[in-house]
Write a protein that holds these residues in place. Structure first.
Motif, mmCIF file in Angstrom:
data_model
loop_
_atom_site.group_PDB
_atom_site.id
_atom_site.type_symbol
_atom_site.label_atom_id
_atom_site.label_comp_id
_atom_site.label_asym_id
_atom_site.label_seq_id
_atom_site.Cartn_x
_atom_site.Cartn_y
_atom_site.Cartn_z
ATOM 1 N N TYR A 131 0.844 -1.255 0.143
ATOM 2 C CA TYR A 131 -0.114 0.037 -0.063
ATOM 3 C C TYR A 131 0.831 1.327 -0.110
ATOM 4 N N THR A 132 0.854 2.045 -1.095
ATOM 5 C CA THR A 132 1.491 3.205 -1.117
ATOM 6 C C THR A 132 0.717 4.355 -0.957
ATOM 7 N N PHE A 133 1.307 5.422 -0.071
ATOM 8 C CA PHE A 133 0.584 6.634 0.314
ATOM 9 C C PHE A 133 1.286 7.818 -0.048
ATOM 10 N N ASP A 134 0.812 8.836 -0.757
ATOM 11 C CA ASP A 134 1.241 10.223 -0.608
ATOM 12 C C ASP A 134 0.147 10.951 -0.525
ATOM 13 N N ASN A 135 0.619 12.479 -0.195
ATOM 14 C CA ASN A 135 -0.510 13.295 0.070
ATOM 15 C C ASN A 135 -1.149 13.573 -1.354
ATOM 16 N N ARG A 136 -2.569 13.461 -1.503
ATOM 17 C CA ARG A 136 -3.039 13.937 -2.796
ATOM 18 C C ARG A 136 -4.475 14.888 -2.392
ATOM 19 N N CYS A 137 -4.820 15.574 -3.567
ATOM 20 C CA CYS A 137 -5.836 16.441 -3.520
ATOM 21 C C CYS A 137 -7.323 15.537 -3.746
ATOM 22 N N LYS A 138 -8.177 15.813 -2.721
ATOM 23 C CA LYS A 138 -9.372 15.078 -2.639
ATOM 24 C C LYS A 138 -10.068 15.305 -3.700
ATOM 25 N N GLU A 139 -10.203 16.728 -4.241
ATOM 26 C CA GLU A 139 -11.007 17.097 -5.234
ATOM 27 C C GLU A 139 -10.542 16.605 -6.563
ATOM 28 N N MET A 140 -9.145 16.521 -6.498
ATOM 29 C CA MET A 140 -8.481 16.022 -8.039
ATOM 30 C C MET A 140 -7.517 15.043 -7.501
ATOM 31 N N PRO A 141 -7.822 13.582 -7.503
ATOM 32 C CA PRO A 141 -7.007 12.650 -7.051
ATOM 33 C C PRO A 141 -5.513 12.470 -7.605
ATOM 34 N N GLU A 142 -5.656 12.726 -8.889
ATOM 35 C CA GLU A 142 -4.307 12.876 -9.520
ATOM 36 C C GLU A 142 -3.225 13.855 -9.450
ATOM 37 N N LEU A 143 -3.750 14.767 -8.571
ATOM 38 C CA LEU A 143 -2.732 16.061 -8.302
ATOM 39 C C LEU A 143 -1.928 15.583 -7.038
ATOM 40 N N ILE A 144 -0.692 15.373 -6.776
ATOM 41 C CA ILE A 144 -0.029 15.096 -5.708
ATOM 42 C C ILE A 144 0.400 16.403 -5.254
ATOM 43 N N MET A 145 0.440 16.547 -3.770
ATOM 44 C CA MET A 145 0.685 17.677 -3.097
ATOM 45 C C MET A 145 2.216 18.178 -3.377
ATOM 46 N N GLY A 146 3.103 17.006 -3.373
ATOM 47 C CA GLY A 146 4.521 17.293 -3.505
ATOM 48 C C GLY A 146 5.473 17.550 -2.408
ATOM 49 N N ASP A 147 4.992 17.360 -1.218
ATOM 50 C CA ASP A 147 5.767 17.247 -0.036
ATOM 51 C C ASP A 147 6.862 16.546 0.182
ATOM 52 N N GLY A 148 6.879 15.444 -0.939
ATOM 53 C CA GLY A 148 8.156 14.556 -0.814
ATOM 54 C C GLY A 148 8.205 13.343 0.139
ATOM 55 N N CYS A 149 7.132 13.204 0.768
ATOM 56 C CA CYS A 149 7.125 12.167 1.745
ATOM 57 C C CYS A 149 6.164 11.140 1.223
ATOM 58 N N ARG A 150 6.630 9.883 1.296
ATOM 59 C CA ARG A 150 5.959 8.815 0.940
ATOM 60 C C ARG A 150 5.943 7.490 1.924
ATOM 61 N N LYS A 151 4.677 6.997 2.150
ATOM 62 C CA LYS A 151 4.677 5.970 3.228
ATOM 63 C C LYS A 151 4.145 4.753 2.486
ATOM 64 N N ILE A 152 4.980 3.600 2.770
ATOM 65 C CA ILE A 152 4.701 2.455 2.079
ATOM 66 C C ILE A 152 4.343 1.267 3.438
ATOM 67 N N ILE A 153 3.392 0.757 3.059
ATOM 68 C CA ILE A 153 3.077 -0.317 4.270
ATOM 69 C C ILE A 153 3.142 -1.589 3.255
ATOM 70 N N LEU A 154 3.773 -2.535 3.924
ATOM 71 C CA LEU A 154 3.916 -4.066 3.220
ATOM 72 C C LEU A 154 3.231 -4.940 4.046
ATOM 73 N N ASN A 155 2.587 -5.809 3.154
ATOM 74 C CA ASN A 155 1.694 -6.970 3.774
ATOM 75 C C ASN A 155 2.245 -8.180 3.351
ATOM 76 N N THR A 156 2.919 -8.968 4.355
ATOM 77 C CA THR A 156 3.419 -10.428 3.941
ATOM 78 C C THR A 156 2.364 -11.336 3.426
ATOM 79 N N LYS A 157 0.991 -10.960 3.854
ATOM 80 C CA LYS A 157 0.160 -11.887 3.705
ATOM 81 C C LYS A 157 -0.783 -11.732 2.448
ATOM 82 N N GLY A 158 -0.334 -10.625 1.543
ATOM 83 C CA GLY A 158 -0.972 -10.209 0.101
ATOM 84 C C GLY A 158 -1.302 -11.241 -0.525
#
Length: 327
Positions: free
Chosen positions: A169-196
């Protein structure tokens, strides 16, 4: 040999850090759900287990492999982020201790965490980690925010945090009104799941890696797996075969067991002390059980122990209740 000797030298630091964490848990009387788990020999440990992960990630090359396989990138070179695994907050405020924290030659920083069991805190934990990772990057009085480096917070979970069956699961901050618009704060959070379960939607090296984390053995290394995973496996096998490392692990397990035991005794002693005080006020067993929300049988057993020997301390009574003997 050089790799193993380096790990042996660093093990004392890991031992002391883990001991401090366990002592803190004892002070807070937190009983983890692994407290009563059976002893797991070093040779049977998996990368998901705290000790093996801590020891393995003393080696930078191992950290590099883990980052690359986790997020599907190739790194030229990484270094420890100023040797920093502990980030302090303001006095009286909570800090963090990262499993490992590195920076590559492009200035990107990587915090990697291993989470075996679901404590229900991953989303807010990553938020807090991001804040404390960012803060030291800017000096007091510095104008602007250009020195904030791109950051990746990677949490490898032995469970599916969101329940959709994704390996990643990869997360970065995006605009709710325009999901393809990335905020650009440079931080990405990746949650991995061994039971995928979505094997066909992600790269095979990630699937093989996450399966290997859960069961780190020779028979879980596919013949056609990524060479980096094979290299990682050889490093873990070297650790497991190291006799001195095995001795260190046994000592650490014994220390942890004693600390858990002390925590149990402390909690039990407090309850017995409350029962003793109520008995001194001539409360009967039923009254005490109701007031303390305890079972009648338990209060009856404690009462019998205290009346059998009035000089018996709360700790001695606790030992009898928990272990059937006074030590």
């Amino acid at each position: 040999l050089i790799f193993t000797n380096k790990i042996v030298k660093e093990t004392d630091n890991i031992y002391n850090q883990r001991r401090k964490c366990m002592e803190k848990r004892k002070q807070l009387n937190m009983q983890m759900d692994t407290d009563n788990a059976p002893f797991n020999p070093l040779k049977d440990m998996n990368l998901m287990d705290d000790f093996l992960f801590d020891v393995a990630t003393v080696d930078l090359e191992t950290c590099k492999i883990i980052i690359e396989l986790s997020i599907g990138i190739t790194l030229t070179k990484i270094a420890w982020k100023e040797g920093q695994k502990v980030v302090h907050n303001l006095p009286g405020k909570r800090g963090i201790r990262m499993d490992f924290y590195a920076e590559d030659d492009k200035g990107r920083v990587f915090d990697v965490e291993m989470q075996k069991r679901n404590r229900g805190n991953i989303p807010k934990r990553t938020r807090f980690y991001q804040a404390l990772i960012d803060a030291p990057m800017l000096k007091s009085g510095e104008q602007g925010f250009d020195h904030l480096k791109p950051a990746y917070i990677i949490v490898i979970c032995g469970f599916d945090q969101y329940g959709y069956g994704f390996y990643r699961y990869t997360f970065d901050n995006r605009c709710k009104e325009m999901p393809e618009l990335i905020m650009g704060d440079g931080c990405r959070k990746i949650i991995l799941n061994t039971k995928g379960k979505n094997d066909t939607d992600v790269e095979k090296p990630l699937v093989d890696f996450l399966h290997y984390i859960e069961r780190s053995s020779e028979d879980n290394i596919p013949e056609d797996c990524d060479d980096r995973l094979k290299h990682l496996h050889r490093k873990l096998e070297e650790i497991k075969a190291n006799e001195q490392m095995g001795v260190t692990y046994m000592k650490m397990e014994e220390r942890d067991r004693l600390i858990r035991k002390e925590g149990e005794l402390k909690g039990e002693s407090k309850i017995i002390s409350m029962i003793r005080k109520k008995l001194a006020k001539n409360k009967n067993i039923i009254e005490i059980a109701e007031e303390l929300e305890l079972g009648n049988n338990y209060v009856e057993k404690v009462t019998a122990l205290l009346r059998e020997d009035p000089d018996r301390t709360d700790e001695q009574a606790a030992e009898l209740l928990l272990y059937g003997k006074e030590e």
